[in-house]
Design a protein around this motif. Structure first.
Motif, PDB file in Angstrom:
ATOM      1  N   ALA A   1       0.747   5.173  -6.763  1.00  0.00           N
ATOM      2  CA  ALA A   1       0.149   4.975  -8.089  1.00  0.00           C
ATOM      3  C   ALA A   1      -1.278   5.494  -8.174  1.00  0.00           C
ATOM      4  CB  ALA A   1       0.171   3.490  -8.459  1.00  0.00           C
ATOM      5  N   VAL A   2      -2.064   5.343  -7.111  1.00  0.00           N
ATOM      6  CA  VAL A   2      -3.497   5.647  -7.159  1.00  0.00           C
ATOM      7  C   VAL A   2      -3.859   6.860  -6.304  1.00  0.00           C
ATOM      8  CG1 VAL A   2      -5.826   4.710  -6.791  1.00  0.00           C
ATOM      9  CG2 VAL A   2      -3.989   3.204  -7.594  1.00  0.00           C
ATOM     10  N   GLY A   3      -3.259   6.970  -5.123  1.00  0.00           N
ATOM     11  CA  GLY A   3      -3.503   8.131  -4.281  1.00  0.00           C
ATOM     12  C   GLY A   3      -4.766   8.082  -3.459  1.00  0.00           C
ATOM     13  N   ARG A   4      -5.452   6.957  -3.442  1.00  0.00           N
ATOM     14  CA  ARG A   4      -6.667   6.808  -2.633  1.00  0.00           C
ATOM     15  C   ARG A   4      -6.949   5.321  -2.455  1.00  0.00           C
ATOM     16  NH1 ARG A   4      -8.158   8.187  -7.875  1.00  0.00           N
ATOM     17  NH2 ARG A   4      -9.666   6.793  -8.871  1.00  0.00           N
ATOM     18  N   PHE A   5      -7.776   4.990  -1.475  1.00  0.00           N
ATOM     19  CA  PHE A   5      -8.083   3.589  -1.181  1.00  0.00           C
ATOM     20  C   PHE A   5      -9.519   3.209  -1.541  1.00  0.00           C
ATOM     21  CE2 PHE A   5      -4.688   4.279   2.168  1.00  0.00           C
ATOM     22  CZ  PHE A   5      -3.714   3.588   1.454  1.00  0.00           C
ATOM     23  N   GLU A   6     -10.209   4.069  -2.241  1.00  0.00           N
ATOM     24  CA  GLU A   6     -11.582   3.794  -2.635  1.00  0.00           C
ATOM     25  C   GLU A   6     -11.653   2.505  -3.445  1.00  0.00           C
ATOM     26  OE1 GLU A   6     -15.267   6.142  -4.881  1.00  0.00           O
ATOM     27  OE2 GLU A   6     -13.223   6.908  -4.976  1.00  0.00           O
ATOM     28  N   HIS A   7     -12.637   1.656  -3.158  1.00  0.00           N
ATOM     29  CA  HIS A   7     -12.900   0.380  -3.849  1.00  0.00           C
ATOM     30  C   HIS A   7     -11.933  -0.738  -3.440  1.00  0.00           C
ATOM     31  CE1 HIS A   7     -15.596   2.668  -6.373  1.00  0.00           C
ATOM     32  NE2 HIS A   7     -14.609   3.349  -6.906  1.00  0.00           N
ATOM     33  N   LEU A   8     -10.947  -0.454  -2.586  1.00  0.00           N
ATOM     34  CA  LEU A   8      -9.962  -1.469  -2.200  1.00  0.00           C
ATOM     35  C   LEU A   8     -10.358  -2.075  -0.858  1.00  0.00           C
ATOM     36  CD1 LEU A   8      -7.239  -2.613  -3.297  1.00  0.00           C
ATOM     37  CD2 LEU A   8      -6.095  -1.049  -1.701  1.00  0.00           C
TER      38      LEU A   8
ATOM     39  N   LEU B   1       0.825  -1.210   0.000  1.00  0.00           N
ATOM     40  CA  LEU B   1       0.000   0.000   0.000  1.00  0.00           C
ATOM     41  C   LEU B   1       0.858   1.258   0.000  1.00  0.00           C
ATOM     42  CD1 LEU B   1      -2.818  -0.919   2.568  1.00  0.00           C
ATOM     43  CD2 LEU B   1      -2.911  -1.037   0.072  1.00  0.00           C
ATOM     44  N   GLN B   2       1.909   1.260   0.803  1.00  0.00           N
ATOM     45  CA  GLN B   2       2.727   2.455   0.973  1.00  0.00           C
ATOM     46  C   GLN B   2       3.618   2.741  -0.236  1.00  0.00           C
ATOM     47  OE1 GLN B   2       4.815   2.548   4.682  1.00  0.00           O
ATOM     48  NE2 GLN B   2       6.030   4.321   4.145  1.00  0.00           N
ATOM     49  N   GLU B   3       4.228   1.710  -0.806  1.00  0.00           N
ATOM     50  CA  GLU B   3       5.214   1.911  -1.866  1.00  0.00           C
ATOM     51  C   GLU B   3       4.644   1.759  -3.274  1.00  0.00           C
ATOM     52  OE1 GLU B   3       8.242   3.007  -1.280  1.00  0.00           O
ATOM     53  OE2 GLU B   3       7.806   3.011   0.866  1.00  0.00           O
ATOM     54  N   VAL B   4       3.508   1.096  -3.395  1.00  0.00           N
ATOM     55  CA  VAL B   4       2.957   0.827  -4.729  1.00  0.00           C
ATOM     56  C   VAL B   4       1.590   1.483  -4.909  1.00  0.00           C
ATOM     57  CG1 VAL B   4       2.221  -0.959  -6.363  1.00  0.00           C
ATOM     58  CG2 VAL B   4       4.241  -1.336  -4.927  1.00  0.00           C
ATOM     59  N   TRP B   5       0.608   1.079  -4.102  1.00  0.00           N
ATOM     60  CA  TRP B   5      -0.768   1.533  -4.344  1.00  0.00           C
ATOM     61  C   TRP B   5      -0.925   3.037  -4.133  1.00  0.00           C
ATOM     62  CZ3 TRP B   5      -4.704  -1.088  -6.519  1.00  0.00           C
ATOM     63  CH2 TRP B   5      -5.957  -0.452  -6.522  1.00  0.00           C
TER      64      TRP B   5
END
Length: 221
Positions: A45-52, A38-42
């Motif tokens: 790359a995405v900047g938010r956790f919506e839908h995850l 989450l910290q290094e990739v998501w």
């Protein structure tokens, strides 16, 4: 919002909405590899956790329950993200465990899941390559040509400063502009650098000045 704040809110929300074994797992917290993803990739790359959804519960072909590391549930696709460490998933796996992992993945595919597997070593040593893969799938499957990056008010102000000056800036300049310490200004700049909003203007091991990433402007302007 910074990663840690967003991460804590993300995990808290899922703990509150979960029940049973999934809730127990989430209360214990995500593993080191999953948080690193989450910290290094998501997040970069995405900047938010919506839908995850972490520790997402699915029923397997034996009518048992399994847990995906992460499920990204956004129509029209269901995407499974699994983080694999070399030891438990490869070197230390028995023949039965190895076969069971393959059967598990096959049944996810049969159930219309898109399955992505990331090696822990790649997340730790080659995070940018993993980020690019996430961004490619977002563009191809969900039509996100550029995934917007969520910026805090101070981060947005740094971007505006760079746009106004049309040149590189230093932590000292940002410190003076925002009225914060040089140390905090450097933390903000490093956060923007990690998410490719900025690029180094000078320095290698220690970046001394920063420029706006010209290829990333559609992501945040």
């Amino acid at each position: 919002m910074r990663f840690q704040e967003a991460y804590e809110a993300f995990l808290h929300a899922h703990v509150q909405s979960a029940a049973g074994e999934r809730q127990r797992r989430l209360k214990e917290g995500l593993g080191h590899a999953e948080k690193l993803f989450l910290q290094e990739v998501w997040w970069p790359a995405v900047g938010r956790f919506e839908h995850l959804h972490p520790e997402f519960e699915v029923h397997d072909f034996k009518d048992g329950t399994r847990y995906l590391d992460f499920a990204y549930l956004r129509p029209p696709f269901k995407v499974c993200f699994e983080i694999d460490g070399y030891g438990p998933h490869s070197r230390d796996a028995s023949r039965w465990q190895f076969a069971d992992q393959l059967v598990r993945q096959n049944h996810l595919v049969i159930d219309d899941w898109k399955v992505f597997r990331f090696a822990y070593d790649d997340i730790r040593e080659k995070p940018r390559r993993c980020q690019q893969m996430i961004q490619q799938l977002m563009g191809r499957w969900f039509g996100d040509e550029s995934v917007p990056i969520a910026l805090t008010l101070k981060e947005k102000e740094i971007v505006r400063l760079l746009v106004h000056k049309q040149r590189q800036v230093t932590p000292a300049e940002v410190s003076q502009h925002l009225g914060v310490s040089v140390r905090y200004a450097r933390e903000l700049l490093q956060s923007l650098l990690k998410r490719q909003v900025l690029v180094p203007a000078s320095g290698t091991l220690r970046v001394r000045a920063y420029l706006l990433n010209p290829h990333g402007k559609p992501m945040f302007l």
